[in-house]
Every structure is written in C-alpha cells, then in structure tokens.
Scaffold this motif. Structure first.
Motif, mmCIF file in Angstrom:
data_model
loop_
_atom_site.group_PDB
_atom_site.id
_atom_site.type_symbol
_atom_site.label_atom_id
_atom_site.label_comp_id
_atom_site.label_asym_id
_atom_site.label_seq_id
_atom_site.Cartn_x
_atom_site.Cartn_y
_atom_site.Cartn_z
ATOM 1 N N PHE A 131 44.901 14.911 -22.050
ATOM 2 C CA PHE A 131 46.213 14.430 -21.356
ATOM 3 C C PHE A 131 45.663 13.948 -19.881
ATOM 4 O O PHE A 131 46.220 12.918 -19.367
ATOM 5 N N ALA A 132 44.707 14.397 -19.321
ATOM 6 C CA ALA A 132 43.911 13.519 -18.148
ATOM 7 C C ALA A 132 43.490 12.202 -18.242
ATOM 8 O O ALA A 132 43.684 11.527 -17.140
ATOM 9 N N ALA A 133 43.045 11.816 -19.444
ATOM 10 C CA ALA A 133 42.582 10.450 -19.580
ATOM 11 C C ALA A 133 43.672 9.552 -20.062
ATOM 12 O O ALA A 133 43.508 8.489 -19.983
ATOM 13 N N ALA A 134 45.060 10.156 -20.104
ATOM 14 C CA ALA A 134 46.250 9.163 -20.491
ATOM 15 C C ALA A 134 46.484 8.059 -19.550
ATOM 16 O O ALA A 134 47.031 6.935 -19.946
ATOM 17 N N PRO A 135 46.258 8.228 -18.306
ATOM 18 C CA PRO A 135 46.600 7.028 -17.234
ATOM 19 C C PRO A 135 45.594 5.851 -17.386
ATOM 20 O O PRO A 135 46.102 4.780 -16.978
ATOM 21 N N PRO B 281 53.486 16.769 -22.683
ATOM 22 C CA PRO B 281 53.856 18.111 -22.303
ATOM 23 C C PRO B 281 54.730 17.471 -20.927
ATOM 24 O O PRO B 281 54.201 16.472 -20.336
ATOM 25 N N GLU B 282 55.407 18.117 -20.668
ATOM 26 C CA GLU B 282 56.241 17.771 -19.116
ATOM 27 C C GLU B 282 55.370 17.647 -18.022
ATOM 28 O O GLU B 282 55.442 17.048 -16.989
ATOM 29 N N ARG B 283 54.448 18.411 -18.033
ATOM 30 C CA ARG B 283 53.408 18.562 -16.787
ATOM 31 C C ARG B 283 52.603 16.953 -16.696
ATOM 32 O O ARG B 283 52.113 16.795 -15.635
ATOM 33 N N CYS B 284 52.656 16.043 -17.681
ATOM 34 C CA CYS B 284 52.346 14.695 -17.671
ATOM 35 C C CYS B 284 53.275 13.992 -17.204
ATOM 36 O O CYS B 284 53.109 12.610 -17.249
ATOM 37 N N ARG B 285 54.467 14.285 -16.777
ATOM 38 C CA ARG B 285 55.496 13.251 -16.302
ATOM 39 C C ARG B 285 55.268 12.258 -15.182
ATOM 40 O O ARG B 285 55.351 11.202 -15.570
ATOM 41 N N GLU C 201 62.653 0.476 -17.051
ATOM 42 C CA GLU C 201 62.977 1.559 -16.768
ATOM 43 C C GLU C 201 63.902 2.346 -17.658
ATOM 44 O O GLU C 201 64.622 1.710 -18.503
ATOM 45 N N GLY C 202 63.591 3.657 -17.996
ATOM 46 C CA GLY C 202 64.485 4.280 -18.999
ATOM 47 C C GLY C 202 64.163 5.803 -18.685
ATOM 48 O O GLY C 202 62.994 6.313 -18.192
ATOM 49 N N ARG C 203 65.067 6.681 -19.341
ATOM 50 C CA ARG C 203 64.830 7.802 -19.375
ATOM 51 C C ARG C 203 63.634 8.442 -20.361
ATOM 52 O O ARG C 203 63.230 7.795 -21.421
ATOM 53 N N VAL C 204 62.911 9.542 -19.872
ATOM 54 C CA VAL C 204 61.726 9.798 -20.622
ATOM 55 C C VAL C 204 61.947 11.121 -21.072
ATOM 56 O O VAL C 204 61.967 12.178 -20.022
ATOM 57 N N HIS C 205 61.901 11.358 -22.475
ATOM 58 C CA HIS C 205 62.022 12.646 -22.837
ATOM 59 C C HIS C 205 60.761 13.413 -23.511
ATOM 60 O O HIS C 205 59.777 12.532 -24.093
ATOM 61 N N MET C 206 60.330 14.532 -22.497
ATOM 62 C CA MET C 206 59.085 14.859 -22.932
ATOM 63 C C MET C 206 59.241 16.399 -23.121
ATOM 64 O O MET C 206 60.357 17.055 -23.279
ATOM 65 N N ARG C 207 58.148 16.795 -24.190
ATOM 66 C CA ARG C 207 58.121 18.165 -24.578
ATOM 67 C C ARG C 207 57.887 19.174 -23.483
ATOM 68 O O ARG C 207 57.087 19.154 -22.633
ATOM 69 N N ARG C 208 58.669 20.365 -23.506
ATOM 70 C CA ARG C 208 58.180 21.323 -22.652
ATOM 71 C C ARG C 208 56.774 21.969 -22.597
ATOM 72 O O ARG C 208 56.302 21.766 -23.798
ATOM 73 N N ASP C 209 56.294 22.383 -21.400
ATOM 74 C CA ASP C 209 54.757 22.829 -21.688
ATOM 75 C C ASP C 209 54.386 23.757 -22.715
ATOM 76 O O ASP C 209 53.492 23.697 -23.183
ATOM 77 N N LYS D 16 46.695 13.268 -35.663
ATOM 78 C CA LYS D 16 47.812 13.676 -36.621
ATOM 79 C C LYS D 16 48.163 15.178 -36.891
ATOM 80 O O LYS D 16 49.045 15.639 -36.884
ATOM 81 N N VAL D 17 46.853 15.640 -36.951
ATOM 82 C CA VAL D 17 46.647 17.262 -37.131
ATOM 83 C C VAL D 17 47.471 17.888 -35.962
ATOM 84 O O VAL D 17 48.214 18.815 -36.112
ATOM 85 N N ALA D 18 47.008 17.419 -34.834
ATOM 86 C CA ALA D 18 47.458 17.978 -33.349
ATOM 87 C C ALA D 18 48.979 17.655 -33.510
ATOM 88 O O ALA D 18 49.798 18.871 -33.089
ATOM 89 N N GLN D 19 49.550 16.738 -33.734
ATOM 90 C CA GLN D 19 51.088 16.738 -33.846
ATOM 91 C C GLN D 19 51.718 17.294 -34.787
ATOM 92 O O GLN D 19 52.649 18.014 -34.471
ATOM 93 N N GLU D 20 51.314 17.449 -36.048
ATOM 94 C CA GLU D 20 52.149 18.223 -36.799
ATOM 95 C C GLU D 20 51.610 19.851 -36.887
ATOM 96 O O GLU D 20 52.711 20.528 -37.031
ATOM 97 N N ARG D 21 50.479 20.179 -36.782
ATOM 98 C CA ARG D 21 49.966 21.705 -36.826
ATOM 99 C C ARG D 21 50.059 22.370 -35.425
ATOM 100 O O ARG D 21 50.201 23.315 -35.432
ATOM 101 N N GLU D 22 49.795 21.460 -34.404
ATOM 102 C CA GLU D 22 49.325 22.270 -33.091
ATOM 103 C C GLU D 22 50.660 21.869 -32.227
ATOM 104 O O GLU D 22 50.764 22.520 -31.173
ATOM 105 N N GLY D 23 51.624 21.025 -32.574
ATOM 106 C CA GLY D 23 52.634 20.578 -31.787
ATOM 107 C C GLY D 23 52.168 20.304 -30.181
ATOM 108 O O GLY D 23 52.607 20.789 -29.196
ATOM 109 N N ARG D 24 51.212 19.619 -30.200
ATOM 110 C CA ARG D 24 50.659 19.267 -28.725
ATOM 111 C C ARG D 24 50.905 17.758 -28.307
ATOM 112 O O ARG D 24 50.774 17.668 -27.209
ATOM 113 N N THR D 25 51.523 16.747 -29.083
ATOM 114 C CA THR D 25 51.630 15.594 -28.728
ATOM 115 C C THR D 25 52.828 14.977 -29.614
ATOM 116 O O THR D 25 53.019 15.376 -30.594
#
Length: 163
Positions: free
Chosen positions: A39-43, A71-75, A89-97, A154-163
């Motif tokens: 997530f730190a590399a996302a910018p 996660p919300e911490r990346c807002r 511009e638009g609303r951004v819906h993020m996952r709770r941390d 793909k594994v992270a999205q489905e099994r680990e609920g991380r992104t």
C-alpha cells in the motif's frame, strides 16, 4: 448544470482498473505478504489509460464514484493519486482497516447501498468474482481487462480480504 443527486452513478474500482499495480506485486509474492509495502507503493502507480479515459467519459453523464478494497488508512494517498491523474472528483468508498471479508462481499454491499437511492449506470472492476456477483445482482458491469492480471492479488482479494 444538472442536479448531481439525480444523475446516475458510474462506479470505478482503482487497482488494476484505473491504477497499474504491477510494480508493487512483488510485495505480495513474499511470505508473509508485505501489505504495508504494497500500500505504501500505491502513490507511484502509473495510470491505466483505458480506465482513466472511461472514468473521464462517464463523468459527462454520471456522477463518478470510486469503490476500492484498499483500507481506509490509504485514503489520503488515494485522493492525492486520483487528483494527480485529473480524474473526476467523487466519493471514495474504502474498506475499514480491520475488514478482511472478500472483495466481492464488501463491494456488493456498497453497490446495493448506492442503488437504493440512485441508478448505477455502470460498475467497472477487474476482479472476475466481483464482476460476476455484481452481474448476478443485476448491475451493468464492464470488466477491466486492460491490466496484466496478478495471481497473488487475486488470492489476496478473495481469501485474505486485503484489497
């Protein structure tokens, strides 16, 4: 100018739909996965031209809303990235941390909530499972197939609920 509360909504995912995450996949290939590094590399994500163009075009008739598993911490980083790409511009819906549910569950919840009061014209996402569930729920879906798919993501999205 039209009343934005009456305009339909176009919903866009971020990772591998608008933002190219290929450069940060290496953080998910480690054991354990380095989520902070990922997530730190996302910018630094390069924009994906097809997704960016679709979001800009959608803004002509729709209110653009962003729906991400980040996660919300990346807002702050996420908002800065969207602005740097010249995206609407638009609303951004993020996952709770602390939310580790699969992306297809969290995203479908948000889509259903949005659809209670507004027409969702289109939902654009790269995750096949999310797209399939959204279609089954009656949403118009565009599958973002313009990024190189990542098995680890793909594994992270489905099994680990991380992104």
């Amino acid at each position: 100018m039209t009343d934005s509360s009456r305009r339909p909504i176009a919903v866009f995912d971020l990772d591998n739909t608008l933002a190219d995450t290929a450069h940060r996949q290496r953080f998910l290939e480690r054991k354990p996965r380095d989520w902070d590094g990922f997530f730190a590399a996302a910018p630094h994500d390069p924009p994906l031209p097809q997704g960016i163009a679709m979001a800009r075009a959608s803004a002509e008739e729709c209110e653009v809303v962003y729906l991400t598993g980040r996660p919300e911490r990346c807002r702050r980083d996420t908002l800065d990235w969207l602005a740097a790409q010249g995206l609407p511009e638009g609303r951004v819906h993020m996952r709770r941390d602390d939310d580790r549910r699969p992306a297809r569950r969290t995203k479908l919840e948000v889509l259903r909530r949005l659809a209670r009061t507004r027409e969702i014209r289109v939902f654009v996402d790269d995750d096949e499972l999310v797209c399939a569930d959204a279609e089954r729920a009656g949403f118009s879906v565009v599958r973002a197939r313009w990024a190189v798919p990542s098995g680890e993501l793909k594994v992270a999205q489905e099994r680990e609920g991380r992104t």
